[in-house]
Design an enzyme around this catalytic site. Structure first.
Site, PDB file in Angstrom:
ATOM      1  CG  HIS A 289      39.040  33.199  34.929  1.00 47.28           C
ATOM      2  ND1 HIS A 289      37.941  32.881  35.688  1.00 47.28           N
ATOM      3  CD2 HIS A 289      39.032  34.557  34.824  1.00 47.28           C
ATOM      4  CE1 HIS A 289      37.295  33.986  36.032  1.00 47.28           C
ATOM      5  NE2 HIS A 289      37.942  35.020  35.522  1.00 47.28           N
ATOM      6  CB  CYS A 322      39.008  43.495  36.605  1.00 44.85           C
ATOM      7  SG  CYS A 322      40.019  43.409  38.091  1.00 44.85           S
TER       8      CYS A 322
HETATM    9 ZN   LIG Z   1      37.593  36.997  36.018  1.00 44.22          ZN
END
Ligand SMILES: [Zn+2]
Length: 381
Positions: A289, A322
């Site tokens: 990921h 994020c």
């Molecule tokens: Zn992620």
């Protein structure tokens, strides 16, 4: 990648020289590394000797003029040039969750539903639909029940949802979830800031979810964040990633997704980390990921493929970031990932055209520019 028309700083190595160099560099035959070198040197015709290169240059130039870029570039390269790669890759689309949760403005529920329905049409096998976190923490995902119940469920497509704890799990199951994901991190400080507990405590919370999931016959996927770096701790020891991954796998997660959450990894650190994790968890149960903050996501993914990983997370249009790591980019764009995989002759089952349309749809709805290089390039052609 070296272009065929570039002035080379030094003569290209011959095939024999490359083979010798690669064998010297590779610690274990077949486990790594030969493809990047071969690809860099011989993208055009798959050959690297100086004589051939100069003789074929005019022919290549003519071919490039005559052929549409997309078709030429998507031609699968030979397996010899590609090295050892999986024949098939499962793409886990995380845009509707990992991507949209980072959007500042609340995205209308109907837009989320339309996006997931469009993604379902593309042939993607897994689409992470939403997150059953507290709306206090992530207001963007407050409509999780409406989204999960509003989407069309295509046969053969999984729609997992993120569940941070037992309460979230129960709400997800009540809304009809058939698969859930839990998330931990390889960094103590990140875990503290992200889910407000220690790694050990987070594992205990997971065990409650695992127990309930086992009883309900619900499959659980495990995420490990910050595997190649943490905004608070910096570099993360591969042994720590291996330890957390092993624990989550032992608890019953059928797949462990290794997240470069802030996108600081390189092919070198990816290889080092994966080597450690693969000693503890079978490679068939691993996914990668990669966020693209430093532009390394595709290269890092390719290294993982060479090491035997065949499940890759990505985000349509490269949506995301994020919330706990300022400046982090979204995941590698699914369009770019599919383009690379198809170029390598790897089967995904995904229709790139339909995928690009889904990406254009969500970018228009969000009034943002796509992060997919493939879509940017195609719209200029
Ligand atoms: Zn992620």
């Amino acid at each position: 990648m070296l272009g065929l028309g570039l002035t080379l700083p030094r003569p290209l190595p011959t095939s024999a020289e490359l083979t010798v160099a690669n064998e010297a560099a590779a610690p274990a035959r077949g486990s790594c590394g030969t493809w990047v070198t071969c690809s860099a040197a011989g993208r055009g015709e798959g050959h690297v000797t100086r004589g051939r290169l100069s003789r074929e240059r005019p022919k290549m130039v003519a071919a490039k003029r005559a052929l549409p870029w997309l078709a030429a570039s998507l031609r699968p390269i030979s397996s010899t040039a590609a090295g050892s790669l999986p024949k098939q890759v499962k793409i886990v689309e995380v845009g509707p969750r990992d991507g949209l949760q980072n959007e500042k403005n609340i995205v209308p529920t109907q837009v989320k539903i339309s996006l997931i329905n469009m993604l379902s049409e593309t042939g993607l096998p897994v689409i992470e639909a939403t997150s059953f976190v507290s709306p206090k923490w992530v207001p963007q995902m407050a409509d999780h029940t409406e989204v999960l119940q509003g989407i069309q469920k295509f046969p053969g497509v999984s729609y997992p949802v993120l569940t941070p704890n037992l309460k979230g799990f129960q709400a997800a199951v009540a809304a009809g979830a058939k698969e859930v994901s839990i998330f931990g991190a390889a960094s103590e400080l990140f875990t503290k800031k992200n889910i407000n507990c220690s790694i050990e405590e987070s594992l205990q919370r997971f065990s409650e979810v695992m127990h309930a999931a086992g009883a309900a016959g619900i499959a659980v996927r495990g995420y490990v964040s910050c595997v190649l770096g943490c905004p608070y701790e910096g570099k993360i020891a591969p042994a720590k990633v291996a330890e957390v991954s092993k624990k989550m796998y032992s608890m019953g997660c059928y797949e462990i997704s290794l997240g470069d959450t802030i996108g600081v990894g390189t092919p070198g650190s990816m290889k080092e980390m994966l080597s450690a994790v693969m000693k503890e968890v079978p490679v068939g149960a691993l996914a990668v990921h990669c966020h693209d903050t430093y532009g390394q996501a595709l290269a890092n993914t390719l290294v993982a493929l060479q090491m035997g990983v065949s499940v890759v997370d990505s985000s349509v249009a490269g949506l995301g970031g994020c919330p706990y790591a300022q400046g982090a980019s979204g995941n590698v764009a699914t369009e770019d990932l599919v383009y690379m995989l198809h170029g390598l002759g790897i089967h995904t089952g995904v229709d790139l055209q339909k995928l690009m349309e889904a990406g254009v749809f969500i970018c228009k709805a969000l009034n943002r520019r796509t992060s997919s290089k493939v879509v940017q390039a195609s719209s200029r052609l």
